[in-house]
Structures are given as structure tokens and as C-alpha cells.
Design an enzyme around this catalytic site. Sequence first.
Site, short mmCIF file in Angstrom:
data_model
loop_
_atom_site.label_atom_id
_atom_site.label_comp_id
_atom_site.label_asym_id
_atom_site.label_seq_id
_atom_site.Cartn_x
_atom_site.Cartn_y
_atom_site.Cartn_z
N ASP A 164 -14.92 58.72 17.34
CA ASP A 164 -16.21 58.04 17.49
C ASP A 164 -16.00 56.85 18.43
O ASP A 164 -15.19 55.96 18.14
CB ASP A 164 -16.73 57.57 16.13
CG ASP A 164 -18.02 56.77 16.25
OD1 ASP A 164 -19.02 57.34 16.72
OD2 ASP A 164 -18.02 55.59 15.85
N ASP A 193 -17.23 53.52 19.88
CA ASP A 193 -18.16 52.43 19.55
C ASP A 193 -17.97 51.30 20.58
O ASP A 193 -17.38 50.26 20.29
CB ASP A 193 -17.91 51.93 18.12
CG ASP A 193 -18.98 50.97 17.63
OD1 ASP A 193 -19.86 50.61 18.44
OD2 ASP A 193 -18.94 50.58 16.46
N GLU A 218 -19.38 48.42 22.50
CA GLU A 218 -20.49 47.47 22.40
C GLU A 218 -20.32 46.34 23.43
O GLU A 218 -19.75 45.32 23.10
CB GLU A 218 -20.58 46.92 20.99
CG GLU A 218 -20.75 48.01 19.93
CD GLU A 218 -20.97 47.45 18.51
OE1 GLU A 218 -21.40 46.28 18.37
OE2 GLU A 218 -20.70 48.18 17.56
N TYR A 274 -30.36 48.84 13.25
CA TYR A 274 -30.26 47.72 12.31
C TYR A 274 -29.77 46.51 13.08
O TYR A 274 -29.54 46.59 14.29
CB TYR A 274 -29.35 48.04 11.12
CG TYR A 274 -28.03 48.70 11.48
CD1 TYR A 274 -26.98 47.97 12.01
CD2 TYR A 274 -27.84 50.07 11.26
CE1 TYR A 274 -25.76 48.56 12.32
CE2 TYR A 274 -26.63 50.68 11.58
CZ TYR A 274 -25.61 49.92 12.11
OH TYR A 274 -24.41 50.53 12.43
#
Length: 390
Positions: A145, A147, A149, A223
Amino acid sequence: MTHAERPFSRLKLHCTLLLAALFLFITMPAAFAHAQDKVIIAYVFPRDRVLSPDEINARKLTRINYAFANIKDGEIVEGFPHDAENLAILNALKRDNPALRILVSVGGWTWSGNFSDAALTRQSRTRFIASAVRFLERYHLDGLDIDWEYPNQIGNGNTFRPEDKHNFTLLLAELRQRFDAEQKRLGRRLYTSIATGASQKFLDNTEMAKVQHYVDTINLMTYDFYVGGPTTGHDAPLFHNPADPKNVSADHSLDLYLQAEVSEKKIVLGLPFYGRSWGEVPNINNGLFQPGKAARGVHFSYPDLPNLLATGFARYWDQTASVPFLYNPSTQVFVTYEDPQSIARKCRYVRERHLAGVMFWEYSNDSTGILLDALHAGLQPPPDSNSGAD
């Protein structure tokens, strides 16, 4: 073995396999017998502790993303001292749920600083991907995965450059190509996924219409819409409340992705299993969308939230946004959070919008299992879905 013996032996073998399959179907747990057509992805983030073998309910998950691996010298490396122990514990959960898949998530908010360099050239990408293959083999994992950012954004003080936009695509395309080759060698599926921002800015700095072809799921982080800042608000509203000064919602984010030509069948809706708070919030509109001082970095685990009701907090339901919140008029504290009612509504939304499923951050914030139970129940196909009943 003679030629005369082979037909009988094959028939006997086929019968044996059929009986074994029938036995497994009859005796398998109800959670497996009732097919789950939506993914349920849990991010597990133990940091510096060792997981307890019985703290995760594997039967109610389809995938675990272990967070986080780091990037050092262009290669994926362990993030925490107990990663080997924890990954072994997670793999052992497959005894309870053979369909469970364990992925490692690399990066995150804190450790995304080296992605830009790792994705910069064909050589650097090859180095990164080779390290990913070694990491997966070392810990017997089912995939990776990413991620990051965020591409072409500073994030947590990260290195970034305009080339990130296309290099993000290249990294995932080359990762998928290498994984396809490794699958043939290993004889098993290797999964790829990404955790993505929920804003137009993220879409402007990526090529998601292309990227979607190289990943199994896009884990949309719907979120943290309100983190810090001078005004209270919902952490993860499903729909937009017209009174919201930031004009944010999961529904709006999904529409942005669809407008960017991303298939809904690749999108996984993100949920927070925690709450955030503000202080010094005036008793107007029960504290919602009011000025206040945010408690930066403070998360409340779900089991803590109901206990607040005994100390002067009242629960409110935003009918428009489809999420709850708490407010204490005496202490002037406002709390945004997720509960079983809002999760049930989001699960219905996932089914209605034909999304791939749900992911949540993160497992340890729901030690009672109440939120996971609501999530698992909410994503089950209706019992009469195949009968033609309304």
C-alpha cells in the site's frame, strides 16, 4: 499405476475433493459462508508495541494494511523495532480467515519525505520496487500500500517537485508490472493499493485516471476534514451541511474523483475510528461550526467517547451531514467522532454508490469492536438480495 487403474483413481480423487469442498462449505463460519462483496480494510498501527494475537477480529476483515514501513536510501525498510513480530502475528490470523490479505503500507504523513526521490528516475523506481519485493518475501505479505502524502505537495515538510505528478503514475505502473511477474514465480496474487487525499488539490497533482489501472483499490481518506484550525467541524461528514464554512464531505470528494474519470469500483471509502476535540467553544448551535481552540494531535478512542456522556456531554446528530458530535456547554468542549449510526449510513452509501468497500484508521481505536461490528453488518448484502424481494 496401470492404464486400467487411472480412471477409477481419478474418479475417486474427484469425489474426495468434492466431499472435502462440501464439508468446508457446511462447516465454514457464517461470516465466510455469506459472501462479502465489499472489502473491509483495517489499518493497523501498533508503533512500538507488540500486537496481541487475539486483539484483531480477522473474520470481519478482508485486508489489513500494516502501518508503516519507511523509506531509507530509496528502499523500503522496517519502520519500528517489532515489525517482524507483528507481521508474523498478522499472518497467523489467516488460520481464522484464509481469505485475509496482509499488506504493508509505506509512508504515511510522517514518512512520505523520500517518495519524490524514490520515484524520480527509472533507476530509483527500480531500486524501490526491488526492495518492495524483498520486503514482501521476507515477511510473506500479500502486497504493498503506497501512502504518499502527497505528490507535488510539501506535506510534512517533504521534498516535492512538479515531476511527482507523472512519476507517481510511473511508480505504480512499474510496481504493477513487477508484481505481475512475481506472481507467476510465487504462485499467488500480489495486491497494490494507494491511500489518497480527498481534495481537488490531490487530483490536480496526480493522474488518477491513469493510476487507477495499476492498483486494486484507491483508499480515499475521507476524514481529517477538520484538523486544527479556528473553527469546529465534522472530521468525516458524509454529506455537505450548508452551514459548513469549508464546504467538505465524503460525497463531494467522491464526486471529484468521478469527475476525474476514476471508476467508483476502485474507490474505498475511508472512515475514522477516533474523535477530535476543540475547547473554548461558545454554546451556539451546540458548538458546531463555531470558533474554538483545537486540541492538535489529540485523538479519542471510541470506547472513551460514550463515557463522556456521563460528564456533561450531550450527543447530537447532524441530519444533513449524517454524522454525530458531542458538546459540553459547561466546559465548552466540542467533539467530532464516528459511531455505529454514522457507520451504518456510510455503509449504505457505499452500496448505493457501488464503491469497492470501506477502510478505516485505525484498528486499536476500537478495542470493544463496536464500530467494526457495525461496519461488517452494514456491508453485508441484504438477505433477500438474490430473491427479487424489495
